[in-house]
Each structure stands twice: as structure tokens, then as C-alpha cells.
Write an enzyme that holds these catalytic residues in place. Structure first.
Site, short mmCIF file in Angstrom:
data_model
loop_
_atom_site.label_atom_id
_atom_site.label_comp_id
_atom_site.label_asym_id
_atom_site.label_seq_id
_atom_site.Cartn_x
_atom_site.Cartn_y
_atom_site.Cartn_z
N GLY A 57 4.83 64.36 18.41
CA GLY A 57 4.33 63.01 18.15
C GLY A 57 5.50 62.05 18.19
CB ALA A 58 6.03 58.88 20.06
NE ARG A 102 7.67 67.06 24.01
CZ ARG A 102 6.42 66.91 23.57
NH1 ARG A 102 6.18 66.83 22.27
NH2 ARG A 102 5.42 66.83 24.41
CG ASP A 250 4.09 60.00 23.60
OD1 ASP A 250 2.85 60.07 23.53
OD2 ASP A 250 4.85 60.76 22.98
O1 MRU Z 1 2.99 66.19 23.13
P1 MRU Z 1 2.81 65.49 21.80
O2 MRU Z 1 1.90 66.21 20.87
O3 MRU Z 1 4.13 65.12 21.18
O4 MRU Z 1 2.09 64.13 22.22
C1 MRU Z 1 1.71 63.25 21.19
C2 MRU Z 1 1.00 62.06 21.70
O5 MRU Z 1 0.77 61.87 22.86
C3 MRU Z 1 0.65 61.03 20.67
O6 MRU Z 1 -0.54 60.38 20.99
C4 MRU Z 1 1.77 59.98 20.60
O7 MRU Z 1 3.01 60.61 20.50
C5 MRU Z 1 1.59 59.06 19.47
S1 MRU Z 1 1.87 59.84 17.91
C6 MRU Z 1 1.70 58.66 16.71
#
Ligand code: MRU
Length: 351
Positions: A57-58, A102, A250
Site C-alpha cells: 500500500g503506497a 517497488r 499509488d
Molecule cells: O500492490 P499493493 O497492494 O501495494 O497495491 C496497493 C494499491 O494499489 C492501493 O490501492 C494504493 O497503494 C493505495 S493504498 C492507500
């Protein structure tokens, strides 16, 4: 579970925490059936936690990156107690490695740049002082994220109609942030006013963040949630069962194009076709004004195993070529509004 008290009526899970002996992480790979915390003590372990998505999650990735820099500083301050330049050099190497783990979530690079700026401005004399400055900055990144999530909730609750049926994708909740969440923060805040609202969570192939994490997180607070596969969303909309779509982000480019979990673009297209409002909820740390449009966003491609291994079985013929981008980019014109800690604005008016 370690609850984090935010307002008298709201508690959310805390998935990442800086402690004296390391960083405590809630292992998101094991949720929902196992609530297991682990304590990691090195920048290498943090890189592993990020790439395997123990933490994800970002905004949480930004915090994880900053905490990873602290772990590096603590270790290198011991190794180079009397040699500040060598300590700094080693920490900078780890910081760069962490930033590469990432590529799509800009929060990771943003947080690491903040940590590097602390090092660049450092005018102390000892490695121990440096550690203390970096700990303060990392904790500030965490605290600010929590405050931004709560502010997004306050702004965003206004766009949720009474009794709304809300569709969300992936997990943009407490698990993906310092706590409270972005898209799920808005849902939490709206639920405080109106407990008749309901959430539809897409399963979010291939990593199933919706099925595993969003459903679990909402159930912790008794927010009604119904699970569907990603391919069911357009049909749900066609039936008139969705009032609003709310997702996280993200990376948001200066023109409002938004990278988020793969599948977000399809949802935005379907929402447009059915005249359903589509909102992105993200802190300003997710907005990347250094890039003009979504075309400049690097999309992370992940391993084919994520597609073909289900319940420890390879479900496809051996060696099947796979396409596995982890994110897609939704053009600004499909986005009704962007909710940040500052308020609600059009995607086109961010820069
Ligand atoms: O691959 P992830 O689980 O890190 O992707 C997360 C997402 O795409 C979320 O929607 C985004 O990071 C927003 S989290 C507040």
C-alpha cells in the site's frame, strides 16, 4: 491486533510501528486467517518485507522505506561508531536499495528522499545523533500520514450519499497506511454518520488484497461488506447497485492521471459508462508533480507465479506465458474528483 485509537468511536489496526528493537510489521501475506506480527531489524529484511508484500500500500510503503533507513542507520552507527562519513555512506546505499524495491508507489521514493534530506542537512558530529534525527523524521512521516488519512476522511465523507452502496478496489485501508486508510478512511468516516451504507469489495486479482485484506479490515468494524470478483463489477453497476466508486492511488501525475492497482482503469471505464461518480483518495505524498502525465509512470511487473499458483497448485499448463502488471493508469478525465488532506478537487486541477 494492536488497536490505534483515533477518535472516540474509531479504532483501526496498526500494521507498522517503529520500536526501540526494530520495526514491528503485521504480516499482510498471512491475513486474514493468521494475525501474525514480526519484528525486523535490518534494511535487508525491510527490502524483503516490501518485495514480498508483507507490507504494502503506497503510504505504508513510504513509512516502511523511512523505517528501513532507520534500521540501516542503527546498524551502521554501531559498525561505524567513530566514523560518521562511513556510517552515512552505508546508510545512503541502503536508502537507494530500499527506494528501488517497488517502483510505482511514489510515496516510497518521496519518504526516502525526506530521509536523505535529513542526512544532507545533518550538522551533528556523531553517528548516534544521526540515528536520532532519522528516527524523528521517520516517525514524523508516520504521524503525518495518519493525520492526512483522518483529514481525507473528514473531507470525503461529504460525497457519500445516505445509504450509499460503495464499490472499492484493492486495499486502501489502515493496513496500507499509518492507520485509518485513504479510500477506506472515507468509508470509515461516512459510516460514523450513516451505518446503513454498504461496501462492495472487488477480490483484486492476482494478490487478492480486496478478498483478504479489505473484507477483513471492514469486518473488524462491522461495516457491511460484500465480496465480488473483479469481472463482476461492471455487471453490478449495470444492475444499479453501485452509487459511488472510491479507490486509493499509488502515483498521481501533474495532469491527474492516476496509477493504482491493476483493474482500477476498468472500474473507471465501467463507472463512466454507467454515470457513477469515481473518486480517488490519496494524500499529497502520492502526487508526483515532477511528471506531466501517466505515460511517465513506471508500472511494476510482477512474477508469473502470482497468476498461476492458487492454493499451492499451478492451475495453468506448465510454462504458460503470463502478463502481470501490478498497476494500471486511469486517465484524469475518468476521475470525478481527487480527495486529499486539503479537500476535494478535480483531477485536472492538482498542479
Ligand atoms: O500492490 P499493493 O497492494 O501495494 O497495491 C496497493 C494499491 O494499489 C492501493 O490501492 C494504493 O497503494 C493505495 S493504498 C492507500
Amino acid at each position: 491486533m494492536s488497536p490505534l485509537t483515533l477518535t472516540p468511536s474509531v479504532q483501526t489496526v496498526q500494521s507498522i510501528q517503529l520500536e526501540a528493537n526494530g520495526v514491528r510489521l503485521l504480516d499482510q501475506v498471512r491475513l486474514p486467517h493468521e494475525v501474525r506480527y514480526l519484528t525486523i531489524t535490518s534494511a535487508d529484511e525491510m527490502r524483503h518485507a516490501i518485495t514480498t508484500m508483507i507490507v504494502r500500500g503506497a503510504p505504508a510503503l513510504g513509512i516502511a522505506g523511512a523505517f528501513g533507513v532507520v534500521l540501516s542507520a542503527r546498524a551502521n552507527a554501531k559498525a561505524y561508531a567513530q566514523n560518521l562519513p562511513s556510517c552515512m555512506l552505508a546508510v545512503l546505499v541502503d536508502a537507494d536499495l530500499l527506494a528501488e524495491t517497488r517502483p510505482t508507489a511514489v510515496n516510497l521514493q518521496w519518504a526516502i528522499n525526506r530521509m536523505k534530506a535529513v542526512m544532507a542537512d545533518f550538522d551533528g558530529e556523531t553517528s548516534a545523533e544521526l540515528v536520532s534525527m532519522l528516527e524523528k523524521e521517520a516517525q514524523a512521516i508516520f504521524d503525518e500520514d495518519l493525520a492526512m488519512c483522518q483529514a481525507m476522511g473528514r473531507h470525503g465523507r461529504k460525497i457519500i450519499p445516505r445509504g450509499a452502496r460503495i464499490l472499492t478496489h484493492c486495499n486502501a485501508g489502515a493496513l496500507a497506511t499509518a492507520g485509518y486508510g485513504t479510500a477506506l478512511g472515507v468509508i470509515r468516516a461516512a459510516f460514523e454518520d450513516d451505518n446503513t451504507l454498504q461496501v462492495y469489495a472487488t477480490e483484486t486479482r492476482p494478490r487478492l488484497q480486496g478478498a483478504k485484506l479489505t473484507v477483513w479490515e471492514l469486518q473488524q468494524e462491522n461495516i457491511p461488506v460484500t465480496l465480488l470478483t473483479d469481472s463482476m463489477a461492471a455487471w453490478l453497476m449495470k444492475q444499479g447497485l453501485v452509487d459511488v466508486v472510491i479507490v486509493g492511488a499509488d502515483r498521481i501525475a501533474a495532469n491527474g492521471d492516476t496509477a493504482n492497482k491493476i483493474g482500477t482503469y476498468s472500474l473507471a471505464l465501467a463507472a463512466k459508462a454507467h454515470e457513477i461518480p469515481f473518486y480517488v483518495v490519496a494524500p499529497s505524498s502520492t502526487i508526483d508533480l515532477s511528471i506531466h502525465s501517466g505515460e511517465e509512470i513506471v508500472i511494476e511487473n510482477r512474477h508469473a507465479d502470482e497468476l498461476v499458483w492458487i492454493h499451492n497448485h499451478n492451475i495453468s499448463p506448465e510454462g504458460t506465458p503470463c502478463y502481470n502488471p501490478a498497476f494500471d493508469v486511469t486517465p484524469a478525465e475518468l476521475i470525478t474528483g481527487v480527495i486529499t488532506e486539503h479537500g476535494i478537487q478535480t483531477a485536472q486541477s492538482l498542479s
